[in-house]
Design a protein around this motif. Structure first.
Motif, PDB file in Angstrom:
ATOM      1  N   PRO A 168     -38.167  -4.431  22.495  1.00 26.63           N
ATOM      2  CA  PRO A 168     -39.401  -4.437  23.300  1.00 26.63           C
ATOM      3  C   PRO A 168     -40.511  -3.589  22.689  1.00 26.63           C
ATOM      4  O   PRO A 168     -40.267  -2.518  22.128  1.00 26.63           O
ATOM      5  CB  PRO A 168     -38.936  -3.845  24.639  1.00 26.63           C
ATOM      6  CG  PRO A 168     -37.729  -3.013  24.300  1.00 26.63           C
ATOM      7  CD  PRO A 168     -37.055  -3.719  23.150  1.00 26.63           C
ATOM      8  N   PRO A 177     -43.764  -7.916  22.615  1.00 28.25           N
ATOM      9  CA  PRO A 177     -43.879  -7.815  24.075  1.00 28.25           C
ATOM     10  C   PRO A 177     -43.243  -9.004  24.795  1.00 28.25           C
ATOM     11  O   PRO A 177     -43.016  -8.952  26.000  1.00 28.25           O
ATOM     12  CB  PRO A 177     -45.397  -7.778  24.297  1.00 28.25           C
ATOM     13  CG  PRO A 177     -45.966  -8.507  23.123  1.00 28.25           C
ATOM     14  CD  PRO A 177     -45.059  -8.191  21.968  1.00 28.25           C
ATOM     15  N   LEU A 216     -40.167 -10.964  25.590  1.00 24.88           N
ATOM     16  CA  LEU A 216     -38.703 -10.902  25.588  1.00 24.88           C
ATOM     17  C   LEU A 216     -38.096 -12.085  26.336  1.00 24.88           C
ATOM     18  O   LEU A 216     -36.945 -12.027  26.774  1.00 24.88           O
ATOM     19  CB  LEU A 216     -38.222  -9.585  26.214  1.00 24.88           C
ATOM     20  CG  LEU A 216     -38.706  -8.303  25.541  1.00 24.88           C
ATOM     21  CD1 LEU A 216     -38.164  -7.084  26.285  1.00 24.88           C
ATOM     22  CD2 LEU A 216     -38.290  -8.261  24.086  1.00 24.88           C
TER      23      LEU A 216
END
Length: 405
Positions: free
Chosen positions: A104, A84, A86
């Motif tokens: 993602p 989660p 990035l």
């Protein structure tokens, strides 16, 4: 062709959901395990996967260290994280740990498809035109002002004069100015721009990004400002050079003296490393140090010393450099300070600005030795082919090129 994807899930629920969707993916052989970064090494060692996806729901420094240890021990299989996070800092940390990309979260069948696309794109770069290739020449200054950039760019122009396709890649990413030596137009893209688009790297993108000189040389410059340099990873640079050697006869790497993983990867891929030096005591000391380092890296067979601006009446003789560095000099270029300075200041290659200059003639001779041509003298139809044995290139690519200095 089947793509083998292995997924390390953070929970059994995630594994079950993926395995339920996997049968609907044609051409994909899918396996899943419940585990973590600690499981990665065993999976890499036991399974012949084309790509490994690792579910990474929480950023963990210790887990990144485990990933780095695994990718160092088994380096042939790309590892992609699903996270989660990035953010750029996390992406940099993951890349340093040997991760190829961060996808993602949450994990879906689309995540697996992106991993498959990654594998197929990587294979398309490395398998295009099998058996073809070019000669990659790296130019490294022993000391600042040695003239390595002048040699790389102007030798490129001399090769282009022989109808060779030549690309210059400026790998002095902080202070590179190779484009200024042979072109007076502002570039539209740089090395960094290319590697930032590594997922769609192809011949069309490369052709649209290079700066073209009047003589036909293509240049991929260093960036104007040193931003996003962390994107130039060894893997990204390898993909770029591998693509370039498929598209060009000669790829010239204009290097700095900085030795980092990116530079070492470029030198690994080079067929010949030219160490540019002048006859001065600091330069000779620098040559001794640099050649020792390069020999330690296994480059002894492809090292060549090029003495630039040779003044035969100077205080230090050529024989003293050979003795001090314990290396033969393969090529010398005369000192023609005024003509070379005019070439650099005007951004015009020397072979066009002053084709009869001694340095211009030396560069043209060098180019002819690197790229021998067939001649047909007089009224006779005797063909004289100057041919020397080639060199073994990256992995299984074999060329028949001159191994002249």
């Amino acid at each position: 062709m089947t793509t083998r994807v292995t997924f390390i899930c953070s929970s059994k629920k995630v594994c079950d959901e993926l395995l339920a969707q996997a049968p609907g993916m044609p051409g994909v052989e899918f396996t899943a395990h419940v585990g973590s970064a600690r499981t990665l090494l065993a999976v890499l060692q036991k399974e012949w996967a084309d790509v490994v996806l690792l579910d990474f729901p929480v950023a963990d420094e210790q887990a990144l260290e485990q990933i780095e240890a695994a990718t160092l021990q088994v380096s042939g299989t790309p590892v992609l994280l699903v996270s989660p996070d990035l953010s750029l800092p996390f992406l940099k940390s993951a890349m340093r740990a040997g991760v190829r990309d961060v996808l993602p979260a949450p994990v879906t069948v689309d995540t697996v498809q992106r991993a498959v696309d990654y594998v197929q794109e990587s294979k398309s770069i490395s398998s295009r035109f099998p058996g073809a290739g070019s000669m990659v020449l790296a130019f490294v200054p022993v000391k600042g002002g040695a003239g390595a950039t002048f040699l790389a760019t102007n030798l490129a122009e001399a090769l282009a004069e022989l109808d060779k396709r030549v690309l210059v890649i400026d790998l002095n990413l902080y202070f590179g100015d190779a484009a200024l030596y042979v072109a007076n137009r502002k570039p539209t893209a740089s090395v960094v721009d290319m590697v930032l688009q590594a997922r769609r790297l192809d011949a069309t993108l490369l052709a649209s990004s290079v700066l073209r000189t009047q003589g036909g040389v293509h240049i991929l410059p260093a960036p104007d400002l040193p931003g996003q340099l962390d994107a130039v990873t060894p893997d990204a640079l390898e993909a770029l050079i591998l693509l370039a050697r498929m598209e060009y006869d000669f790829v010239m790497l204009d290097m700095s003296r900085t030795l980092n993983p990116m530079a070492v990867k470029a030198l690994d891929l080079a067929d010949r490393i030219y160490m540019a030096v002048q006859l001065s005591l600091p330069a000779i000391q620098g040559l001794k140090r640099l050649s020792t380092v390069f020999q330690g890296l296994g480059y002894a067979s492809k090292l060549s010393v090029v003495v630039n601006r040779l003044d035969k009446g100077g205080a230090i003789r050529l024989e003293e450099l050979v003795y001090a560095a314990n290396m033969p000099v393969k090529r010398t270029l005369p000192n023609s300070e005024a003509a070379v300075a005019a070439s650099v200041n005007q951004g015009v290659p020397l072979i066009r600005l002053a084709p009869r200059d001694l340095v211009a003639r030396a560069l043209q001779e060098w180019a002819r030795e690197l790229s021998p041509v067939m001649t047909k003298p007089g009224k006779h139809w005797f063909k004289v082919l100057s041919h020397q044995s080639g060199m073994t290139l990256f992995e299984s690519i074999t060329l028949s090129r001159s191994n002249a200095s």
